[in-house]
Design a protein around this motif. Structure first.
Motif, PDB file in Angstrom:
ATOM      1  N   ILE A 215       0.556  -1.173   0.067  1.00  0.00           N
ATOM      2  CA  ILE A 215      -0.030   0.096  -0.079  1.00  0.00           C
ATOM      3  C   ILE A 215       1.014   1.223   0.053  1.00  0.00           C
ATOM      4  O   ILE A 215       1.858   1.236   0.856  1.00  0.00           O
ATOM      5  CB  ILE A 215      -0.878  -0.033   1.216  1.00  0.00           C
ATOM      6  CG1 ILE A 215      -1.907  -1.256   1.125  1.00  0.00           C
ATOM      7  CG2 ILE A 215      -1.980   1.234   1.182  1.00  0.00           C
ATOM      8  CD1 ILE A 215      -2.653  -1.425   2.365  1.00  0.00           C
ATOM      9  N   PHE A 218       1.268   4.330   3.093  1.00  0.00           N
ATOM     10  CA  PHE A 218       0.287   3.761   4.082  1.00  0.00           C
ATOM     11  C   PHE A 218       0.683   4.545   5.581  1.00  0.00           C
ATOM     12  O   PHE A 218      -0.042   4.358   6.527  1.00  0.00           O
ATOM     13  CB  PHE A 218       0.761   2.015   4.278  1.00  0.00           C
ATOM     14  CG  PHE A 218      -0.249   1.562   5.626  1.00  0.00           C
ATOM     15  CD1 PHE A 218      -1.505   1.498   5.387  1.00  0.00           C
ATOM     16  CD2 PHE A 218       0.289   1.048   6.807  1.00  0.00           C
ATOM     17  CE1 PHE A 218      -2.337   0.798   6.308  1.00  0.00           C
ATOM     18  CE2 PHE A 218      -0.235   0.576   7.697  1.00  0.00           C
ATOM     19  CZ  PHE A 218      -1.678   0.288   7.385  1.00  0.00           C
ATOM     20  N   PHE A 221      -1.278   7.314   6.356  1.00  0.00           N
ATOM     21  CA  PHE A 221      -2.569   7.098   7.032  1.00  0.00           C
ATOM     22  C   PHE A 221      -2.691   6.915   8.442  1.00  0.00           C
ATOM     23  O   PHE A 221      -3.204   7.461   9.002  1.00  0.00           O
ATOM     24  CB  PHE A 221      -3.325   5.532   6.334  1.00  0.00           C
ATOM     25  CG  PHE A 221      -3.777   5.799   4.898  1.00  0.00           C
ATOM     26  CD1 PHE A 221      -5.127   6.218   4.876  1.00  0.00           C
ATOM     27  CD2 PHE A 221      -3.073   5.528   3.711  1.00  0.00           C
ATOM     28  CE1 PHE A 221      -5.770   6.482   3.690  1.00  0.00           C
ATOM     29  CE2 PHE A 221      -3.808   5.976   2.553  1.00  0.00           C
ATOM     30  CZ  PHE A 221      -4.961   6.192   2.532  1.00  0.00           C
ATOM     31  N   VAL A 233      -8.036   0.610   6.508  1.00  0.00           N
ATOM     32  CA  VAL A 233      -7.522   0.460   5.261  1.00  0.00           C
ATOM     33  C   VAL A 233      -7.252  -1.067   4.843  1.00  0.00           C
ATOM     34  O   VAL A 233      -7.195  -1.377   3.897  1.00  0.00           O
ATOM     35  CB  VAL A 233      -6.298   1.432   5.156  1.00  0.00           C
ATOM     36  CG1 VAL A 233      -5.676   1.233   3.807  1.00  0.00           C
ATOM     37  CG2 VAL A 233      -6.886   2.787   5.207  1.00  0.00           C
ATOM     38  N   VAL A 237      -8.282  -3.183   1.603  1.00  0.00           N
ATOM     39  CA  VAL A 237      -7.648  -3.757   0.651  1.00  0.00           C
ATOM     40  C   VAL A 237      -7.643  -5.362   0.529  1.00  0.00           C
ATOM     41  O   VAL A 237      -7.655  -5.802  -0.743  1.00  0.00           O
ATOM     42  CB  VAL A 237      -5.940  -3.040   0.762  1.00  0.00           C
ATOM     43  CG1 VAL A 237      -5.072  -4.072  -0.191  1.00  0.00           C
ATOM     44  CG2 VAL A 237      -5.926  -1.915   0.532  1.00  0.00           C
ATOM     45  N   GLU A 257       2.066  -3.702   5.732  1.00  0.00           N
ATOM     46  CA  GLU A 257       1.085  -3.378   4.589  1.00  0.00           C
ATOM     47  C   GLU A 257       1.247  -3.983   3.313  1.00  0.00           C
ATOM     48  O   GLU A 257       0.731  -3.626   2.349  1.00  0.00           O
ATOM     49  CB  GLU A 257       0.751  -1.988   4.627  1.00  0.00           C
ATOM     50  CG  GLU A 257       2.170  -1.218   3.755  1.00  0.00           C
ATOM     51  CD  GLU A 257       3.417  -1.014   5.028  1.00  0.00           C
ATOM     52  OE1 GLU A 257       4.186  -0.130   4.482  1.00  0.00           O
ATOM     53  OE2 GLU A 257       3.282  -1.742   6.003  1.00  0.00           O
ATOM     54  N   GLU A 283      -7.973   1.412  -6.433  1.00  0.00           N
ATOM     55  CA  GLU A 283      -7.995   2.932  -6.523  1.00  0.00           C
ATOM     56  C   GLU A 283      -9.340   3.543  -6.870  1.00  0.00           C
ATOM     57  O   GLU A 283      -9.521   4.740  -6.332  1.00  0.00           O
ATOM     58  CB  GLU A 283      -6.961   3.191  -7.485  1.00  0.00           C
ATOM     59  CG  GLU A 283      -6.663   4.762  -7.971  1.00  0.00           C
ATOM     60  CD  GLU A 283      -5.935   4.795  -9.199  1.00  0.00           C
ATOM     61  OE1 GLU A 283      -5.458   5.812  -9.390  1.00  0.00           O
ATOM     62  OE2 GLU A 283      -6.118   3.878 -10.062  1.00  0.00           O
ATOM     63  N   VAL A 299      -6.811   4.931  -1.904  1.00  0.00           N
ATOM     64  CA  VAL A 299      -5.794   3.988  -1.639  1.00  0.00           C
ATOM     65  C   VAL A 299      -5.369   3.773  -3.013  1.00  0.00           C
ATOM     66  O   VAL A 299      -5.953   3.271  -3.946  1.00  0.00           O
ATOM     67  CB  VAL A 299      -6.148   3.022  -0.788  1.00  0.00           C
ATOM     68  CG1 VAL A 299      -5.094   1.990  -0.665  1.00  0.00           C
ATOM     69  CG2 VAL A 299      -6.640   3.403   0.462  1.00  0.00           C
TER      70      VAL A 299
END
Length: 354
Positions: A215, A218, A221, A233, A237, A257, A283, A299
């Motif tokens: 990611i 990340f 975030f 998140v 994902v 991540e 996305e 993301v």
């Protein structure tokens, strides 16, 4: 001494010798770590240890602790399994004792019946108390029926208990294979599955592709919205990726991540297409914070794709996919880069330098 015992002692000696050579203390954790390495059944662990030995000639205690926590220790699962095995052993032992006892009782009843039958045959001439004999036969028969009913009830109860134990074992096994946060396969499951699929691909002479993804930004975030939002998140994902993984394909949380997809029977081109489809799907959706409904934005993900080569090790395949992943990040993120593109890019860079 059995062959299994010889192997165990040999692994133990190898583990202790390795600990002494690296200068680490012979603590139970260190011993268990090196025994697992010596036994050769944890390829990911052995790969990390061998890499460290090749690079620095030693393994630090800090690294040993990290490897133990990540690749060896499963105390919570082990305790559950041990308890289940203990219950199962107790159940089977009790059942066996009952069967053995009932068998002895039945054998005794049979002897009584045989003796009574002999006496009945002789009753006309030498044993006039036939009524007493018949009462004895009825008593023995009732005892046998009671024993059989007891055995049937016990068998039924045991069957139910064994069924419950089986469900518990299956639940714990499934839990041990999943990542607690996202619900997809965890790193240990990924290591075992990749090794298995690589062997199968080699034997069947079929392709095997590996996708490593990460990611983008990340940490931003987490720093901006907090770790709970970061967890949101990760789950998002994982859900999007999982909806695009089918059949024998395996999606796993590789660490932090990072996510990995093992694609048996898949060409490099098709693996690239799948990775790009996932990237677009991730996305295309804007995230909102659950509690406050704040807009978190979109993301994006960077992905690297590699195809298994003949005679290649698991570590080598992962390293090549990882190199493609970080090349995608260097190229601007939010993109997929396979090994053909990576090699072409490397050649271009070499010519540019020249």
């Amino acid at each position: 001494m059995t062959e299994r015992s010889d192997d165990t002692h040999r692994f133990a000696e190898m583990a202790l010798a390795a600990l002494k050579a690296t200068g680490l203390s012979a603590t139970p954790r260190n011993y268990e770590l090196w025994f697992a390495h010596a036994e050769g059944k944890n390829p990911a662990l052995s790969a990390h240890i061998q890499k460290a030995m090749d690079e620095t000639g030693k393994v630090s205690q800090e690294m040993a602790d990290k490897l133990y926590d990540q690749l060896v220790q499963h105390n919570d699962i082990s305790n559950d399994v041990i308890n289940l095995v203990t219950r199962f052993h107790t159940e089977v032992t009790d059942l066996w004792d009952l069967v053995e006892k009932t068998g002895e009782s039945t054998s005794g009843h049979n002897k009584e019946l045989t003796n009574l039958s002999e006496q009945l045959r002789e009753s006309t001439n030498s044993y006039p108390a036939v009524g007493t004999l018949l009462e004895g036969v009825l008593s023995v028969t009732k005892n046998m029926m009671a024993e059989n009913a007891k055995l049937e009830n016990r068998l039924a109860a045991s069957a139910e208990e064994v069924t419950n134990l089986q469900r518990d074992v299956e639940a714990i096994q499934a839990e041990a294979m999943r990542d607690a946060l996202t619900g997809i396969a965890n790193r240990a499951t990924f290591d075992r599955s990749l090794d298995k699929h690589m062997n199968e691909a080699t034997e069947a002479n079929e392709p095997l592709a590996l996708v490593l993804s990460d990611i983008d930004h990340f940490k931003k975030f987490n720093d901006t919205w907090g770790h709970q939002t970061g967890d949101q998140v990760l789950r998002f994902v994982a859900d999007v990726m999982n909806s695009n993984v089918k059949g024998k394909d395996l999606l796993a949380r590789y660490g932090g991540e990072e996510f990995a997809i093992v694609l048996p029977g898949t060409s490099l081109e098709n693996a690239h297409m799948l990775a790009d489809r996932i990237r677009n799907a991730v996305e295309s959706r804007r995230l909102r914070k659950r509690r406050t409904d704040e807009d978190l934005g979109i993301v994006t993900m960077s992905m690297g794709v590699a195809l298994l080569r003949e005679g290649e090790s698991m570590e080598s395949l992962i390293d090549r996919a990882d190199s493609c992943l970080y090349a995608a990040k260097r190229a601007g993120r939010n993109r997929v880069m396979d090994e053909n593109e990576y090699e072409a890019l490397a050649q271009t860079d070499e010519k540019g330098v020249a």
